[in-house]
Design an enzyme around this catalytic site. Structure first.
Site, PDB file in Angstrom:
ATOM      1  N   LYS A 241       0.928  -1.375   0.050  1.00 19.67           N
ATOM      2  CA  LYS A 241      -0.031   0.016  -0.030  1.00 19.67           C
ATOM      3  C   LYS A 241       0.924   1.180   0.139  1.00 19.67           C
ATOM      4  O   LYS A 241       1.833   1.385   0.899  1.00 19.67           O
ATOM      5  CB  LYS A 241      -0.950   0.036   1.194  1.00 19.67           C
ATOM      6  N   GLN A 242       0.675   2.061  -1.095  1.00 17.89           N
ATOM      7  CA  GLN A 242       1.359   3.402  -1.015  1.00 17.89           C
ATOM      8  C   GLN A 242       0.576   4.437  -1.457  1.00 17.89           C
ATOM      9  O   GLN A 242      -0.323   4.240  -2.292  1.00 17.89           O
ATOM     10  CB  GLN A 242       2.547   3.168  -2.084  1.00 17.89           C
TER      11      GLN A 242
END
Length: 358
Positions: A241-242
């Site tokens: 997740k970014q």
């Protein structure tokens, strides 16, 4: 599977539609990527060292909800009760002080999984753990220490998540912070234990360092977030997740004057990326072993143009070769019916056959 209305997507993109939907010449060609698809588990995850139970739980996630069988993920993450304080997060919609409504929103919104805290998911586990895959977030940055600090600490054990019936655990590492070494060690051990027990792993690869804010906020630069992703897949995160990148050149900016920071090659900014948001995000995907670990971008804070912003992020992520969106505040900080509509609108981007990998 519903057919997405592409004209509705174009309408929400507005003036950005031509730039985002017409982009055709990425610096890193899609042929170099491992692109999401219905066979992604068999094609990519099955050749790793993950045991069969991990593959089963990845299958649970990828084959649930409206995006089932597409190779894409739509995840509802609500850990803001700790990360951003419950009052600040739920004042707009006090129903979400009750964690059951978080899980209900994910179920009714057709999500692949729901990500939340030990407390939220544990409070309703016997009612919902078999109805939607759980991602138990095992560490948090609590906001009662004065002054506030950027530090992720464990709130429970991997075994607790396993006993709850979780399909996966989630964790955050603040790369670049004073505590990042400890967090890397803790979470690499936690991920190894999760895989041993048969759960998948999701890593929030966030940057935290006041030095990263200069002429721009380089917490959002493609080069620094890309390297955070690369560290994340190195400790065997199945899904990264970014935040969506908004600029580039973090390494260059931090090496101005007498400072010496990290190592970089100028070709990052010329041959591997451009200023186009799809190129910037593709560089993030490239750092996830060219997509072997799926990149999901976060939806960001809630505001006046949530539907437009969510669709924009989804289009950029999908066209860059990403694996989906993980959007929380835009969905839960509004009445449930509207939250469901927003989640479905995001999912429509991934269901659309006209929005393709660039």
């Amino acid at each position: 599977m519903a057919t997405a209305n592409t004209s509705a997507i174009e309408q929400l993109l507005g003036s950005k539609a031509e730039s985002l939907l017409g982009f055709k010449n990425p610096k890193i060609a899609k042929e170099r990527l491992h692109i999401p698809g219905p066979d992604f588990i068999d094609r990519i995850y099955s050749i790793t060292d993950r045991n069969p139970r991990v593959l089963i739980n990845l299958h649970r996630m990828f084959f649930h909800g409206r995006l089932s069988g597409t190779g894409y993920l739509s995840i509802l993450p609500v850990d803001q009760g700790i990360e951003h304080s419950a009052g600040a997060s739920f004042a707009k919609n006090p129903d979400y002080f009750d964690g059951e409504n978080i899980v209900k929103l994910a179920v009714e919104g057709g999500c692949n999984a729901v990500a939340s805290t030990f407390g939220v998911l544990g409070s309703v586990a016997r009612k919902y753990a078999h109805k939607i895959p759980f991602i138990v977030k095992i560490n948090h940055n609590e906001l009662l220490t004065f002054p506030n600090q950027a530090n992720q600490i464990l709130f429970g054990t991997v075994r607790e998540a396993y006993d709850m019936g979780a399909a996966a655990i989630g964790a955050t590492i603040y790369f670049g912070s004073e505590q990042s070494d400890r967090q890397i060690i803790e979470i690499s051990h936690a991920f190894a234990k999760a895989h041993e027990l048969g759960m998948a792993t999701v890593l929030w690869c966030y940057l935290r360092n006041s030095a990263f804010k200069k002429d721009k906020d380089y917490h959002l630069s493609a080069d620094l977030t890309g390297q955070a992703n690369h560290l994340g897949v190195t400790i065997q995160a199945d899904i990264i997740k970014q935040k969506l990148p908004e600029n580039n050149g973090g390494y260059q900016a931090l090496n101005m004057g007498d400072s010496s920071y990290g190592k970089f090659d100028k070709r990052i900014y010329t041959e591997l990326s451009s200023d186009h948001p799809i190129d910037l995000t593709r560089y993030q995907v490239a750092n996830c072993f060219m997509g072997r670990s799926g990149l999901i971008n976060s939806g960001g804070a809630s505001g006046a143009n949530d539907f437009e912003e969510a669709v924009t992020t989804a289009v950029i992520n999908k066209r860059a070769g990403g694996t989906g969106l993980i959007s929380g505040r835009k969905a839960f900080q509004r009445p449930m019916a509207e939250g469901i509509k927003l989640l479905n609108t995001i999912q429509d981007v991934y269901l659309s056959k006209d929005v393709t990998v660039a």
